[in-house]
Design a protein around this motif. Structure first.
Motif, PDB file in Angstrom:
ATOM      1  N   GLN A  16       4.133  -2.656  -0.340  1.00 30.72           N
ATOM      2  CA  GLN A  16       5.109  -2.891  -1.387  1.00 30.72           C
ATOM      3  C   GLN A  16       4.309  -3.131  -2.664  1.00 30.72           C
ATOM      4  O   GLN A  16       3.690  -4.177  -2.832  1.00 30.72           O
ATOM      5  CB  GLN A  16       5.989  -4.099  -1.060  1.00 30.72           C
ATOM      6  CG  GLN A  16       6.859  -3.893   0.182  1.00 30.72           C
ATOM      7  CD  GLN A  16       7.701  -5.116   0.499  1.00 30.72           C
ATOM      8  OE1 GLN A  16       7.653  -6.113  -0.204  1.00 30.72           O
ATOM      9  NE2 GLN A  16       8.479  -5.031   1.574  1.00 30.72           N
ATOM     10  N   THR A  30       0.670  -6.350  -5.527  1.00 32.99           N
ATOM     11  CA  THR A  30       1.287  -6.338  -4.206  1.00 32.99           C
ATOM     12  C   THR A  30       1.298  -7.743  -3.637  1.00 32.99           C
ATOM     13  O   THR A  30       0.349  -8.511  -3.842  1.00 32.99           O
ATOM     14  CB  THR A  30       0.560  -5.392  -3.236  1.00 32.99           C
ATOM     15  OG1 THR A  30       1.238  -5.416  -1.972  1.00 32.99           O
ATOM     16  CG2 THR A  30      -0.889  -5.811  -3.023  1.00 32.99           C
ATOM     17  N   GLN A  31       2.359  -8.071  -2.983  1.00 34.39           N
ATOM     18  CA  GLN A  31       2.451  -9.366  -2.323  1.00 34.39           C
ATOM     19  C   GLN A  31       2.527  -9.220  -0.806  1.00 34.39           C
ATOM     20  O   GLN A  31       2.461 -10.214  -0.092  1.00 34.39           O
ATOM     21  CB  GLN A  31       3.693 -10.120  -2.826  1.00 34.39           C
ATOM     22  CG  GLN A  31       3.663 -10.424  -4.308  1.00 34.39           C
ATOM     23  CD  GLN A  31       2.428 -11.217  -4.720  1.00 34.39           C
ATOM     24  OE1 GLN A  31       2.019 -12.160  -4.028  1.00 34.39           O
ATOM     25  NE2 GLN A  31       1.817 -10.840  -5.832  1.00 34.39           N
ATOM     26  N   ASN A  32       2.685  -7.997  -0.344  1.00 35.74           N
ATOM     27  CA  ASN A  32       2.879  -7.821   1.094  1.00 35.74           C
ATOM     28  C   ASN A  32       2.446  -6.423   1.537  1.00 35.74           C
ATOM     29  O   ASN A  32       3.260  -5.615   1.965  1.00 35.74           O
ATOM     30  CB  ASN A  32       4.346  -8.055   1.464  1.00 35.74           C
ATOM     31  CG  ASN A  32       4.557  -8.113   2.972  1.00 35.74           C
ATOM     32  OD1 ASN A  32       3.636  -8.401   3.722  1.00 35.74           O
ATOM     33  ND2 ASN A  32       5.779  -7.814   3.403  1.00 35.74           N
ATOM     34  N   THR A  33       1.144  -6.152   1.432  1.00 30.67           N
ATOM     35  CA  THR A  33       0.608  -4.892   1.948  1.00 30.67           C
ATOM     36  C   THR A  33      -0.056  -5.150   3.294  1.00 30.67           C
ATOM     37  O   THR A  33      -0.867  -6.071   3.424  1.00 30.67           O
ATOM     38  CB  THR A  33      -0.411  -4.282   0.970  1.00 30.67           C
ATOM     39  OG1 THR A  33       0.276  -3.840  -0.199  1.00 30.67           O
ATOM     40  CG2 THR A  33      -1.127  -3.100   1.599  1.00 30.67           C
ATOM     41  N   LYS A  34       0.312  -4.344   4.276  1.00 28.25           N
ATOM     42  CA  LYS A  34      -0.282  -4.482   5.602  1.00 28.25           C
ATOM     43  C   LYS A  34      -0.964  -3.162   5.976  1.00 28.25           C
ATOM     44  O   LYS A  34      -0.399  -2.091   5.765  1.00 28.25           O
ATOM     45  CB  LYS A  34       0.776  -4.833   6.643  1.00 28.25           C
ATOM     46  CG  LYS A  34       1.443  -6.186   6.407  1.00 28.25           C
ATOM     47  CD  LYS A  34       2.421  -6.509   7.519  1.00 28.25           C
ATOM     48  CE  LYS A  34       3.150  -7.811   7.240  1.00 28.25           C
ATOM     49  NZ  LYS A  34       2.246  -8.964   7.179  1.00 28.25           N
ATOM     50  N   GLU A  52      -4.699  -5.551  12.373  1.00 26.03           N
ATOM     51  CA  GLU A  52      -3.877  -5.643  11.170  1.00 26.03           C
ATOM     52  C   GLU A  52      -4.563  -6.504  10.121  1.00 26.03           C
ATOM     53  O   GLU A  52      -5.111  -7.563  10.432  1.00 26.03           O
ATOM     54  CB  GLU A  52      -2.501  -6.233  11.493  1.00 26.03           C
ATOM     55  CG  GLU A  52      -1.575  -6.302  10.287  1.00 26.03           C
ATOM     56  CD  GLU A  52      -0.174  -6.792  10.644  1.00 26.03           C
ATOM     57  OE1 GLU A  52       0.560  -6.006  11.278  1.00 26.03           O
ATOM     58  OE2 GLU A  52       0.162  -7.945  10.312  1.00 26.03           O
ATOM     59  N   SER A  54      -3.748  -8.016   6.127  1.00 26.03           N
ATOM     60  CA  SER A  54      -2.752  -8.189   5.075  1.00 26.03           C
ATOM     61  C   SER A  54      -3.448  -8.384   3.740  1.00 26.03           C
ATOM     62  O   SER A  54      -4.543  -8.964   3.669  1.00 26.03           O
ATOM     63  CB  SER A  54      -1.859  -9.394   5.371  1.00 26.03           C
ATOM     64  OG  SER A  54      -1.140  -9.190   6.571  1.00 26.03           O
ATOM     65  N   ALA A  56      -2.746  -9.287  -0.542  1.00 25.60           N
ATOM     66  CA  ALA A  56      -1.881  -9.692  -1.647  1.00 25.60           C
ATOM     67  C   ALA A  56      -2.759  -9.911  -2.875  1.00 25.60           C
ATOM     68  O   ALA A  56      -3.849 -10.492  -2.780  1.00 25.60           O
ATOM     69  CB  ALA A  56      -1.119 -10.965  -1.306  1.00 25.60           C
TER      70      ALA A  56
END
Length: 422
Positions: A16, A30-34, A52, A54, A56
């Motif tokens: 996002q 971005t605050q929520n890149t996975k 994974e 994450s 931000a």
């Protein structure tokens, strides 16, 4: 900059992202890149993997001025990084500066290091550290970033490490880059029931890295077991080809190095330089095949069985110009000494002499031993036993002449023996 032409980065991103612009500057947030199933490493090497990661943060990119700034937090189960960096390119040069605060699981670091080695490094423990860094390098050659890197002195460590049967205890190591030169401060840790003292430098400024030591390093009372012996017998075979076909079941190893210079590029192996001393005691060994060098030597000295107790007397050796050299490595099999001297090439070629003891009354005349040529290669050593009779005869005649100090020989006999030796 870029990752570098030999680097690989892949994964599946779910992002996002907000992008805004003002004149020539773009802001990416971005605050929520996975990123799932991420892999990072060098081409042809085992990559570092995470299921994974994450991300931000914010990045500013100015395409006209060729500069960018990043402030971000990256985290996974194994690593958390708070990153603040900026890169400015001008007049063909890039300047990268920044700071990274890290909290990491040493197991993840072991995965990264394993990518550069032939076998896995297993690390345990959790640590935190902070790294301030800067590098000025050619803008068109990001591979020069490391060659120009400088950092503060930072600490990295682990609770436990294992590599090819070598088990290390807790260690916290201070390290610092200064314009591509890495200094690792002296540290001590336990290792397989013994102790390792180590300090090192690494030079990344040339075409390939070179490791060296700023002072003497040592390994004391390292306990040898079957796994450790099996994993490192290939290295020990360059010191003595006998180790190529034996397995150590127990014993202790001591090693100290006054000089060590090792290029990491295998093409520069002949530039390796080492001045060191090695010894082993209470070493229980067994041959992996009866037809190997060790089995042959056991037969020559009249010993049998599927294992033997050995001592490698402390031996000073030199590695230079593609050869391992020493004047005398004495290996006692039980109470029977066997002496080796000569060279072992890093190309595995042998040019050595082996002094094999003989017994009985003849030994009193010959001084107790006869010397045999050892040639061939580490993998296929050739002990020239055909020389045994010839050397035995020459040494017998010489022994008789040496005994003449007591006037045991008449002049004619002495002249005859002297002539046979010429």
């Amino acid at each position: 900059g870029s990752l570098g032409e030999d680097k690989v980065l892949r994964g599946i991103a779910e992002a996002q992202v907000d992008i805004t612009s003002q004149k020539d500057t773009y802001k990416i947030s971005t605050q929520n890149t996975k990123i799932r199933n991420i892999e990072y490493g060098s081409a042809g090497q085992k990559p570092f993997k995470q299921s994974e990661v994450s991300l931000a943060g914010d990045a500013l990119l100015n395409t006209t001025e060729k500069q960018y700034a990043v402030k971000a937090r990256m985290f996974s189960d194994a690593i958390e990084v708070d990153l603040d960096l900026a890169n400015v390119s001008k007049d063909g040069q890039s300047l990268l500066k920044g700071k990274a605060d890290l909290e990491y699981d040493a197991a993840a670091v072991g995965d990264i290091v394993s990518g550069y080695l032939s076998q896995d490094v297993k690390l345990e423990g959790k640590r935190t550290t902070s790294v301030e860094f800067a590098s000025r390098y050619p803008a068109d050659d990001p591979n020069k970033l490391l060659a120009n890197l400088s950092t503060n002195k930072c600490t990295f460590g682990f609770d436990k490490a294992d590599y090819r049967g070598l088990s290390l205890g807790p260690a916290d190591v201070n390290a610092q880059f200064d314009k591509g030169l890495l200094t690792i401060d002296p540290f001590t840790t336990s290792a397989n029931g013994g102790q390792i003292f180590l300090a090192a430098n690494a030079d990344f400024t040339g075409s390939s890295p070179v490791i060296s030591i700023p002072q003497a390093v040592s390994v004391k009372n390292l306990q040898i077991d079957e796994k450790l012996s099996y994993e490192f017998r290939g290295i020990l075979a360059y010191l003595n080809p006998m180790f190529n076909d034996v397995i150590g079941l127990g014993g202790r190893l001591n090693f100290s190095a006054e000089k060590l210079l090792i290029p990491l590029d295998s093409k520069r192996r002949n530039d390796m330089q080492i001045l060191a001393t090695l010894g082993m005691d209470n070493l229980t060994i067994k041959p992996t095949e009866s037809s190997g060098l060790f089995g042959t030597l056991l037969s020559l000295i009249g010993l049998g069985g599927d294992r033997a107790l050995a001592t490698v007397r402390p031996t000073k050796f030199v590695v230079k110009d593609g050869f391992v050299r020493y004047d005398n490595m004495q290996i006692d099999i039980g109470s029977t000494p066997i002496n080796f001297k000569g060279t072992v090439g890093l190309d595995k070629r042998l040019d050595m002499q082996v002094s094999v003891p003989i017994g009985g009354r003849l030994a009193e005349t010959l001084g107790g031993a006869v010397s045999l040529p050892l040639t061939g290669t580490i993998d296929n050593p050739v002990l020239d036993k055909s020389k045994l009779g010839e050397n035995l005869l020459q040494n017998t005649l010489k022994g008789l002449l040496d005994k003449d100090g007591k006037g045991l020989l008449d002049k004619e006999t002495k002249d005859l023996l002297d002539g046979l030796l010429k």
